[in-house]
Design a protein around this motif. Structure first.
Motif, mmCIF file in Angstrom:
data_model
loop_
_atom_site.group_PDB
_atom_site.id
_atom_site.type_symbol
_atom_site.label_atom_id
_atom_site.label_comp_id
_atom_site.label_asym_id
_atom_site.label_seq_id
_atom_site.Cartn_x
_atom_site.Cartn_y
_atom_site.Cartn_z
ATOM 1 N N VAL A 691 59.350 -10.826 57.437
ATOM 2 C CA VAL A 691 58.170 -11.042 58.282
ATOM 3 C C VAL A 691 57.682 -9.710 58.826
ATOM 4 N N TYR A 692 56.382 -9.676 59.137
ATOM 5 C CA TYR A 692 55.776 -8.515 59.782
ATOM 6 C C TYR A 692 55.329 -8.910 61.182
ATOM 7 N N PRO A 693 56.121 -8.521 62.193
ATOM 8 C CA PRO A 693 55.824 -8.923 63.573
ATOM 9 C C PRO A 693 54.461 -8.420 64.026
ATOM 10 N N GLY A 694 53.694 -9.324 64.624
ATOM 11 C CA GLY A 694 52.403 -8.961 65.201
ATOM 12 C C GLY A 694 51.259 -8.910 64.219
ATOM 13 N N HIS A 695 51.521 -9.042 62.924
ATOM 14 C CA HIS A 695 50.437 -8.935 61.949
ATOM 15 C C HIS A 695 49.788 -10.290 61.703
ATOM 16 N N LEU A 696 48.495 -10.228 61.418
ATOM 17 C CA LEU A 696 47.726 -11.428 61.113
ATOM 18 C C LEU A 696 47.901 -11.774 59.634
ATOM 19 N N HIS A 697 46.864 -12.299 59.006
ATOM 20 C CA HIS A 697 47.015 -12.783 57.633
ATOM 21 C C HIS A 697 47.277 -11.650 56.650
ATOM 22 N N ASN A 698 46.704 -10.483 56.908
ATOM 23 C CA ASN A 698 46.933 -9.333 56.048
ATOM 24 C C ASN A 698 47.663 -8.245 56.822
ATOM 25 N N VAL A 699 48.601 -7.598 56.179
ATOM 26 C CA VAL A 699 49.321 -6.479 56.774
ATOM 27 C C VAL A 699 48.503 -5.229 56.488
ATOM 28 N N LEU A 700 47.928 -4.628 57.527
ATOM 29 C CA LEU A 700 47.010 -3.519 57.351
ATOM 30 C C LEU A 700 47.528 -2.256 58.035
ATOM 31 N N GLY A 701 46.789 -1.162 57.827
ATOM 32 C CA GLY A 701 47.153 0.103 58.455
ATOM 33 C C GLY A 701 48.396 0.723 57.851
ATOM 34 N N LYS A 702 49.095 1.507 58.668
ATOM 35 C CA LYS A 702 50.284 2.206 58.165
ATOM 36 C C LYS A 702 51.385 1.233 57.764
ATOM 37 N N ASP A 703 51.427 0.061 58.389
ATOM 38 C CA ASP A 703 52.465 -0.914 58.038
ATOM 39 C C ASP A 703 52.282 -1.466 56.632
ATOM 40 N N ARG A 704 51.076 -1.343 56.097
ATOM 41 C CA ARG A 704 50.857 -1.819 54.730
ATOM 42 C C ARG A 704 51.634 -0.958 53.726
ATOM 43 N N VAL A 705 51.829 0.298 54.048
ATOM 44 C CA VAL A 705 52.632 1.159 53.187
ATOM 45 C C VAL A 705 54.068 0.632 53.139
ATOM 46 N N HIS A 706 54.571 0.228 54.290
ATOM 47 C CA HIS A 706 55.911 -0.373 54.350
ATOM 48 C C HIS A 706 55.962 -1.635 53.498
#
Length: 719
Positions: A691-706
């Motif tokens: 899971v990606y805590p705090g993210h909405l439907h799409n994982v965006l920004g720097k966390d998208r690299v992760h």
């Protein structure tokens, strides 16, 4: 001397090879096309209203920003202002740290905003510029709309609508205190092309607005893990077959200070779309769509009273209708307007009069109109974009309003976005193709003037890029043509066997395969090719831009016909001598996550590995507007819902499945994958989960690299 020359030649050759062998970093593969690897573009290029000229931001040799105006057809440039001068006059020692977006009010005035302040720039005949603070809005103001002619500004704070009039006075138009009532914002979960909820009349004397009552809709919890203890935010989420919200349209008369709601009648859970004003601002037009989404009434209402004037026409379809466009009145005939419809199987333009009579169909053929770009009033012509040349391209056309003449204005293959000057004489054409990163041209629509303004260098020229092969296959019906792409590993060796990743979406309103830059469509595909993978992607039936029969092939059975088509792609891949059929993976997000999970469970012997992001697992838990369009309600279509329900199929899993979800997803709510985990536990089925805590439907920004690194590592480990 000869040795020195040889050394120089060898060094040059070595550096050239090294440059061409450059590998993508994960950050470049993930966000590069929006950041350092984006093709260069002209900034804020737009037509100036009322003039035969366009404006743009330019960077000088001294790295200073200036705003320029270019006159046509002379090409003469005029300096509007230097941003540094504007910054000094307005903010003194506090310079602008970012470039504001400028908006024209008239040929001599423009505005921009910074924080909650709105500034105006006035251009004098002698070339001088006056900058001033126009007005200030509260920090909480959102959905700001400024009417250029009247200079009124409408905006929302929380769930209520406000108006700041041209005299500087502020009026609170609505005063709803219930948390479930929303004014002035988009409704129906932004289906039907709806992306805002404020509509000024042409003269700016009235403002129409959506009012959405969600009090009857069930609350849905969205957890906030950023605080301790965690908190819950309740949202309204209408699920398929359950109670939906109720929308009305109000009209506020600015001079009278009063509001009238249009008498749109019952049932209260119908959809209000295609909101349009009459040119004189006396009537409002609304397309009423029933909840079953198979019947539209196009109605005219008296704005001053809210009363129904008449139903101009109705449209029905045995499956569904999607009215996604407001009407456009002809500039030379205020009694005629253009309506969009797929009634003949493809999206086309129809000319109606205000009496409700069909004058004629303006476009026709086995292709789709994409946009109505504008009008040439003097010659009574319309300009639009369509897929007539190719289902993979968007080209610009001009046609006479009587339907007797049509001409293609853009000749270069690719995906074109165009705007026309306010007098309809010139065209700004921005386009790309698989081999062209980005080009801008300005041309005279009926003349010889044609000038290239910009051609971006290839930002990917130094990378080790894969060979990309176009693919055409027949769908599972053995007749429909499907388009796809095969991305081969870099340094491809046809005698080797390679693992394959199938990337898919294959859901409504999305087209992955088109002739635009880059040819791969996604730099992560190219990254995986550099890692030794074959990547395959294809638009099956159910996806967008191919006509109604193509899209509606999946009606009432989401996840069945699409899989049949994708399996045709698998058959194609298995027939290739360099594909290792024992090492095939599949990946998709949202509808693509549903497709990935469906393939892993309903066809468990095909893919060894799957990665499903934000997947719909049970369509009964997805939103009313989207789901009921394609599936009807669970009560009407129990077999279709049961066949697509993945909670009942977890025992079938044979391969490795990684499921990923954002904890704050308010589109495909987290419960989909949580319930899936529970079903897996109940049936003793092992899957991997993240899971990606705090993210909405799409994982965006720097966390998208992760995110993309995790997906990549999973495929590399399991395949």
């Amino acid at each position: 001397m000869r040795n020195s020359c040889l050394w120089i030649i060898l060094f040059f050759s070595f550096t050239t090879v090294c440059a061409q062998e450059r590998k993508y970093t994960m950050a470049e593969a993930t966000n590069g096309l929006r950041q350092n690897l984006a093709p260069s573009r002209l900034m804020q290029l737009e037509w100036i209203p009322g003039e035969q000229a366009y404006s743009q931001l330019t960077v000088t040799a001294e790295k200073k920003f200036v705003w320029e105006k270019t006159l046509l057809p002379s090409g003469k440039k005029q300096l509007l202002f230097r941003v540094s001068n504007m910054s000094w006059q307005l903010f003194h020692d506090s310079t602008l740290r970012w470039m504001p977006v400028f908006h024209w009010l008239s040929p001599t005035e423009a505005w921009f905003s910074r924080d909650s302040n709105y500034y105006r720039c006035s251009f004098a005949a002698d070339g001088s510029v006056n900058y001033s603070l126009w007005f200030h809005l509260p920090a909480a103001a959102e959905n700001v709309f400024i009417h250029e002619k009247s200079r009124h500004a409408a905006y929302t704070i929380d769930n209520n609508l406000y108006l700041r009039n041209s005299n500087g006075n502020t009026v609170k138009i609505t005063n709803d205190t219930a948390a479930g009532i929303v004014n002035g914002q988009s409704v129906h979960r932004e289906e039907f092309g709806i992306d805002h909820g404020i509509f000024f009349s042409p003269d700016g004397t009235k403002v129409a607005f959506y009012r959405m009552d969600q009090q009857m809709v069930s609350d849905y919890p969205i957890p906030d893990w950023s605080v301790t203890p965690a908190q819950v935010k309740q949202i309204k989420y209408p699920m398929a077959g359950r109670t939906s919200h109720q929308v009305t349209l109000g009209v506020y008369d600015i001079a009278a200070g009063s509001t009238r709601f249009m008498q749109t009648g019952t049932p209260a859970d119908q959809y209000l779309t295609a909101v349009s004003w009459a040119p004189d601002g006396q009537q409002v037009y609304i397309a009423l769509l029933n909840r079953a989404q198979n019947h539209v009434w196009f109605n005219q209402y008296q704005a001053s009273t809210g009363s129904l004037v008449k139903t101009l026409f109705e449209e029905t379809h045995p499956r569904y209708i999607q009215p996604r466009h407001s009407i456009s009145f002809l500039p030379w005939n205020k009694d005629q307007f253009i309506w969009w419809s797929e009634r003949d199987g493809y999206q086309h333009l129809y000319l109606y009069n205000t009496g409700g009579q069909l004058v004629q169909q303006l476009t026709k053929g086995n292709w789709m109109v994409n946009e109505l770009t504008g009008f040439r009033e003097k010659t009574r012509e319309i300009i639009y974009t369509s897929t007539e040349a190719s289902a993979l391209e968007k080209q610009v056309y001009i046609a006479s309003i009587d339907g007797k003449k049509k001409e293609r204005l853009t000749t270069v293959a690719g995906w074109h976005d165009a705007t026309i000057s306010t007098n309809g004489l010139f065209l700004l054409d921005k386009y790309s193709s698989e081999t062209v990163p980005y080009v801008v041209r300005v041309s005279e629509i009926k003349g010889k003037y044609d000038q290239q303004l910009h051609s971006s260098p290839d930002p990917l020229k130094d990378f080790d890029r894969p060979v990309i092969r176009p693919v055409q296959l027949k769908a599972a019906d053995d007749s429909t043509i499907l388009y796809g792409k095969l991305i081969l590993p870099t340094h491809f060796d046809s005698t080797r066997k390679y693992p394959v990743i199938v990337y898919l979406y294959n859901g409504p309103n999305v087209q992955l395969i088109r002739n635009s830059f880059p040819a791969s469509g996604n730099l992560w595909y190219e990254y995986m090719a550099q890692q030794g993978f074959i990547v395959f992607t294809m638009d099956g039936r159910g996806s967008s831009n191919r006509g109604l029969a193509f899209e509606q092939a999946t009606f009432r059975q989401l996840g069945t016909v699409e899989m049949e088509d994708q399996l045709k792609g698998v058959d194609y891949l298995k027939a290739l001598p360099y594909v290792d059929a024992q090492r095939m993976g599949v990946h998709g997000w949202s509808f693509g996550g549903f497709m990935t999970t469906s393939l892993m469970l309903r066809h468990p012997d095909v893919f060894k590995v799957g990665v499903a992001g934000g997947p719909v697992i049970d369509w009964r838990m997805y939103e009313v507007m989207y789901t009921e369009r394609y599936m009807d309600t669970p009560e009407e279509n129990p077999e279709g819902y049961a066949a697509s329900n993945l909670l009942t199929k977890t025992k079938n899993l044979k391969g490795k499945l990684l499921m990923i979800h954002g904890t704050n997803d308010d589109v495909v709510v987290w419960q989909h994958s949580i319930d899936f985990l529970k079903a897996c536990v109940d049936n003793g089925t092992q899957i991997d989960y993240f899971v990606y805590p705090g993210h909405l439907h799409n994982v965006l920004g720097k966390d998208r690299v992760h995110l993309m690194q995790k997906i990549t590592d999973y495929f590399k480990e399991k395949l």
